[in-house]
Design a protein around this motif. Structure first.
Motif, PDB file in Angstrom:
ATOM      1  N   VAL A 104       0.791  -1.172   0.017  1.00 46.28           N
ATOM      2  CA  VAL A 104       0.148   0.033   0.046  1.00 46.28           C
ATOM      3  C   VAL A 104       0.819   1.194   0.098  1.00 46.28           C
ATOM      4  O   VAL A 104       0.744   2.234  -0.687  1.00 46.28           O
ATOM      5  N   ALA A 105       1.970   1.514   0.997  1.00 42.67           N
ATOM      6  CA  ALA A 105       2.625   2.574   0.948  1.00 42.67           C
ATOM      7  C   ALA A 105       3.355   2.822  -0.253  1.00 42.67           C
ATOM      8  O   ALA A 105       3.360   3.983  -0.761  1.00 42.67           O
ATOM      9  N   ARG A 106       3.858   1.681  -1.123  1.00 44.16           N
ATOM     10  CA  ARG A 106       4.437   1.937  -2.341  1.00 44.16           C
ATOM     11  C   ARG A 106       3.365   2.454  -3.526  1.00 44.16           C
ATOM     12  O   ARG A 106       3.749   3.351  -3.945  1.00 44.16           O
ATOM     13  N   ARG A 107       2.235   1.843  -3.489  1.00 45.79           N
ATOM     14  CA  ARG A 107       1.491   2.303  -4.473  1.00 45.79           C
ATOM     15  C   ARG A 107       0.661   3.738  -4.190  1.00 45.79           C
ATOM     16  O   ARG A 107       0.444   4.453  -4.918  1.00 45.79           O
ATOM     17  N   GLU A 114     -11.923 -11.934   1.319  1.00 45.89           N
ATOM     18  CA  GLU A 114     -12.292 -10.849   2.016  1.00 45.89           C
ATOM     19  C   GLU A 114     -11.807  -9.820   2.981  1.00 45.89           C
ATOM     20  O   GLU A 114     -11.684  -8.815   2.899  1.00 45.89           O
ATOM     21  N   LEU A 115     -11.110 -10.350   3.959  1.00 43.97           N
ATOM     22  CA  LEU A 115     -10.559  -9.964   4.898  1.00 43.97           C
ATOM     23  C   LEU A 115      -9.320  -9.204   4.351  1.00 43.97           C
ATOM     24  O   LEU A 115      -9.047  -8.321   4.688  1.00 43.97           O
ATOM     25  N   ASP A 116      -8.530  -9.797   3.632  1.00 43.84           N
ATOM     26  CA  ASP A 116      -7.270  -9.314   2.904  1.00 43.84           C
ATOM     27  C   ASP A 116      -7.665  -7.900   2.189  1.00 43.84           C
ATOM     28  O   ASP A 116      -6.825  -7.077   2.332  1.00 43.84           O
ATOM     29  N   ARG A 117      -8.832  -8.019   1.451  1.00 42.66           N
ATOM     30  CA  ARG A 117      -9.267  -6.741   0.764  1.00 42.66           C
ATOM     31  C   ARG A 117      -9.594  -5.632   1.765  1.00 42.66           C
ATOM     32  O   ARG A 117      -9.257  -4.346   1.406  1.00 42.66           O
ATOM     33  N   GLU A 161     -10.797   1.361  -3.264  1.00 41.06           N
ATOM     34  CA  GLU A 161     -11.372   0.190  -3.925  1.00 41.06           C
ATOM     35  C   GLU A 161     -10.747  -0.326  -4.986  1.00 41.06           C
ATOM     36  O   GLU A 161     -10.794  -1.464  -5.078  1.00 41.06           O
ATOM     37  N   GLN A 162      -9.825   0.680  -5.710  1.00 37.01           N
ATOM     38  CA  GLN A 162      -9.177  -0.085  -6.886  1.00 37.01           C
ATOM     39  C   GLN A 162      -8.040  -0.776  -6.519  1.00 37.01           C
ATOM     40  O   GLN A 162      -7.670  -1.900  -6.870  1.00 37.01           O
ATOM     41  N   LEU A 164      -4.633  -5.385  -4.850  1.00 42.94           N
ATOM     42  CA  LEU A 164      -3.258  -5.676  -4.157  1.00 42.94           C
ATOM     43  C   LEU A 164      -3.456  -6.782  -3.245  1.00 42.94           C
ATOM     44  O   LEU A 164      -2.407  -7.562  -3.045  1.00 42.94           O
ATOM     45  N   ALA A 165      -4.561  -7.189  -2.759  1.00 41.59           N
ATOM     46  CA  ALA A 165      -4.850  -8.236  -1.908  1.00 41.59           C
ATOM     47  C   ALA A 165      -4.261  -9.449  -2.446  1.00 41.59           C
ATOM     48  O   ALA A 165      -3.743 -10.408  -2.092  1.00 41.59           O
ATOM     49  N   ARG A 166      -4.484  -9.320  -3.891  1.00 42.11           N
ATOM     50  CA  ARG A 166      -4.086 -10.733  -4.552  1.00 42.11           C
ATOM     51  C   ARG A 166      -2.460 -11.206  -4.302  1.00 42.11           C
ATOM     52  O   ARG A 166      -2.229 -12.113  -4.716  1.00 42.11           O
ATOM     53  N   GLN A 167      -1.908 -10.184  -4.285  1.00 41.08           N
ATOM     54  CA  GLN A 167      -0.403 -10.468  -4.121  1.00 41.08           C
ATOM     55  C   GLN A 167       0.085 -10.842  -2.588  1.00 41.08           C
ATOM     56  O   GLN A 167       1.168 -10.909  -2.603  1.00 41.08           O
ATOM     57  N   LEU A 168      -0.835 -10.822  -1.717  1.00 45.41           N
ATOM     58  CA  LEU A 168      -0.678 -11.227  -0.557  1.00 45.41           C
ATOM     59  C   LEU A 168      -0.188 -12.676  -0.284  1.00 45.41           C
ATOM     60  O   LEU A 168      -0.768 -13.559  -1.181  1.00 45.41           O
ATOM     61  N   SER A 169       0.553 -13.122   0.629  1.00 43.46           N
ATOM     62  CA  SER A 169       0.922 -14.561   0.613  1.00 43.46           C
ATOM     63  C   SER A 169      -0.339 -15.223   0.895  1.00 43.46           C
ATOM     64  O   SER A 169      -1.345 -14.918   1.706  1.00 43.46           O
TER      65      SER A 169
END
Length: 179
Positions: free
Chosen positions: A30-33, A109-112, A166-167, A171-176
């Protein structure tokens, strides 16, 4: 990130474990984006009422001397930054993210939700954002007569921040994977 439990409800242990697993990674993405560091973030696991009350109380504390009539009104009205699954606002030392643990159907859903709320933390930590948000809160709670900047323009910025969050949920898809 510090994680505490305000109201323990269904799924709290699972949610807490997952946030401990992915929290730092999510914060870095998030910080990077967003283009700025996260403030000190307090993640509080609670229920729907807890999300609303914790975010509103943090806003009142940050705004300053709020009359008892305004405090009572704030308890009745749903806060603009509260999503059905979580809410974020500033605190004196950083930001609070309140997450409704029982309403998450699964860890994806939690990750998002976590990514979404961390985006708001980063947005509110950008240069000038904290001061502008506090001024807005002070105006909303009737502490100051007028908002130093154009109130409608700030509310459009709030809407734009929500769209960005929302957009960036993608990024949540990139989480472990721990699902």
């Amino acid at each position: 990130m510090n994680i505490t439990v305000h109201r323990r409800c269904r799924g709290a242990d699972r949610v807490e474990q997952r946030i401990r697993e992915i929290g730092e990674q999510a914060g870095s993405l998030v910080a990077r984006r967003v283009g700025g560091p996260l403030p000190l973030v307090e993640i509080v696991l609670t229920d729907r009422k807890g999300v609303v009350s914790l975010v509103q109380q943090a806003d009142v504390d940050l705004a300053g001397k709020v009359s008892w009539q305004r405090r009572a009104f704030a308890r009745v009205v749903d806060h603009w930054s509260v999503r059905p699954l979580g809410g974020t606002t500033l605190t004196a030392t950083g930001a609070i993210v309140a997450i409704d643990t029982a309403r998450h159907r699964n860890l994806r859903e939690l990750d998002r939700t976590l990514v979404h709320e961390l985006v708001h933390c980063a947005q509110l930590n950008l240069p000038g954002a904290r001061e502008r948000h506090i001024s807005y809160l002070r105006q909303q709670y009737g502490i100051t007569e007028h908002f130093p900047a154009d109130e409608a323009a700030y509310e459009r910025l709030i809407d734009a921040r929500e769209r960005q969050a929302e957009q960036l949920e993608a990024l949540a898809r990139q989480l472990s994977k721990g699902h």
